[in-house]
Design an enzyme around this catalytic site. Structure first.
Site, PDB file in Angstrom:
ATOM      1  N   CYS A  15       6.832 -14.762  79.816  1.00 51.58           N
ATOM      2  CA  CYS A  15       7.024 -13.496  79.102  1.00 51.58           C
ATOM      3  C   CYS A  15       8.465 -12.996  79.194  1.00 51.58           C
ATOM      4  O   CYS A  15       8.872 -12.139  78.425  1.00 51.58           O
ATOM      5  CB  CYS A  15       6.067 -12.429  79.648  1.00 51.58           C
ATOM      6  N   GLY A  68      -7.388 -16.667  78.515  1.00 52.56           N
ATOM      7  CA  GLY A  68      -7.999 -17.955  78.231  1.00 52.56           C
ATOM      8  C   GLY A  68      -7.040 -19.122  78.207  1.00 52.56           C
ATOM      9  O   GLY A  68      -7.358 -20.216  78.689  1.00 52.56           O
ATOM     10  N   GLN A  74      -3.857 -15.955  87.113  1.00 55.15           N
ATOM     11  CA  GLN A  74      -3.429 -17.181  87.786  1.00 55.15           C
ATOM     12  C   GLN A  74      -4.368 -17.596  88.908  1.00 55.15           C
ATOM     13  O   GLN A  74      -4.227 -18.696  89.452  1.00 55.15           O
ATOM     14  CB  GLN A  74      -2.012 -17.016  88.333  1.00 55.15           C
TER      15      GLN A  74
END
Length: 396
Positions: free
Chosen positions: A330, A198, A177
């Site tokens: 996540c 990426g 980040q």
């Protein structure tokens, strides 16, 4: 639709699409093959490695292409810890990404490592002095993310790294980040290893990299053909490597817009807090900013809304055309409160009210203004958080 979930993923940039399409459709050779198609692929892989190394200010041999940030974190943490003969002690912060937390847990469960977790303050900052107090002669590795993925807090990596290196420990950071906002060359000077994803930077999903200093021994997680100098076997994803390296280069250029983005983020924060809290007494706020107000990247803004349900607010925002999230992608769908917010000391019920708005340097002021108004309206719709006027206090 206004997309404000850039911390989860970003669309692939046009420049990157134009670079990687030929590598998938025309120049698709295996870079280990000796024929012309393989040589073309090998040249593209060399371009990617050189570009990534130059962007980070490291040697080409320090770059290991991976399937993303999660694999990069696992390779750096587990690979360095197992290959380092120094000891079996690792220190991590209380607000790391799940891939870091679980890599450390793996070392504890299967290899007997002792894991110490350095707490953070209420604004999400690691105190280097507190971390230093946990370090030991047998500390192998310290891992602290540069920028938190849920609250945007920037950690004092220079001081943390100095403490780690003072006892001879290696220093790793998840910079997933940070890559869009902070000077990466400067960050890398403080690190023995770092991890990049990426697709957080305008690249394709399923591709990332680890920077691990070439002098360091690494126990690979994948065994086979010996690609990536034996650190990560498997036929290289050439398009993914080119995508990640190019995204990293473009992100570094975009970091020049940090201050402009900070101005936009501050407007978003002030508008939401004033719109929902005006007339409310301290301790009765309908909106609270999480993380440190100053020591943060502009592109990640997280609020808690006491008395609201975070998921309900998200649904109301989507109905109004605003796409955002409650925290890490996540953990999406989990009923459990965010470990990051719990690490700040938040009550579990309050942590469940969190909403994260994350954006890129290309996000406009108009979009953030619209989003701020939508947040206010959404929270007022799902709670009783309408405009409040403090009740007059009686005089004795």
């Amino acid at each position: 639709m206004i997309y404000l979930d850039a911390a989860a993923t970003t669309p692939v940039k046009q420049e990157i699409l134009e670079l990687i399409w030929p590598l998938m459709a025309r120049d698709f050779g295996n870079p280990s093959s000796t024929h012309s198609l393989g040589e073309t692929a090998a040249r593209a892989l060399t371009y990617a490695r050189t570009t990534a190394a130059s962007t980070l200010g490291v040697r080409t041999g320090d770059i290991v292409f991976t399937s993303g940030g999660t694999e990069a974190n696992n390779l750096a943490i587990i690979g360095l810890a197992l290959a380092n003969p120094r000891g079996r002690h690792v220190v991590r912060s209380a607000i790391e990404h799940s891939s870091v937390r679980e890599a450390c847990d793996y070392l504890h469960r299967h290899h007997g490592f002792s894991i110490d977790v350095v707490p953070v303050g209420s604004e999400g900052l690691v105190d280097p002095a507190v971390l230093s107090g946990l370090l030991r002669e047998d500390t192998t590795l310290v891992t602290v993310m540069a920028v938190n993925n849920e609250i945007g807090t920037i950690q004092p990596l220079a001081e943390i790294s100095a403490a780690a290196r003072a006892v001879g420990a290696l220093m790793h950071s998840d910079v997933v980040q940070a890559a869009s906002w902070l000077p990466l060359v400067e960050l890398a000077t403080h690190l023995d290893a770092l991890s990049v994803s990426g697709h957080k930077l305008g690249g394709m999903k399923g591709a990332g990299l680890a920077m691990i200093r070439g002098k360091l021994a690494v126990e690979p997680g994948l065994h086979g053909g010996g690609q990536e100098r034996g650190r990560r076997s498997g036929t290289e994803n050439v398009a993914g490597a080119v995508s990640t390296a190019t995204a990293l280069r473009l992100a570094t250029s975009a970091a020049a817009g940090f201050e402009d983005s900070r101005t936009k983020a501050n407007y978003l924060i002030d508008t939401v807090l004033e719109g929902l809290n005006t007339g409310r007494r301290p301790g009765e706020e309908a909106a609270v900013l999480t993380g440190d107000r100053q020591q943060r990247v502009p592109g990640i803004v997280s609020f808690t809304f006491p008395g609201a349900n975070g998921e309900t607010v998200l649904l109301e925002l989507e109905r109004r055309g605003i796409i955002c999230s409650s925290g890490s992608a996540c953990a999406a769908g989990s009923a459990e409160p965010s470990p990051v917010l719990l690490g700040l000391g938040l009550d579990p019920d309050l942590a469940r009210t969190a909403v994260r708005l994350s954006f890129t340097a290309e996000t406009t002021e108009v979009q953030l203004t619209t989003a701020a108004r939508a947040v206010i309206a959404a929270v007022q719709t799902v709670t009783d958080a309408g405009p409040h006027v403090a009740a007059p206090t009686s005089e004795a």
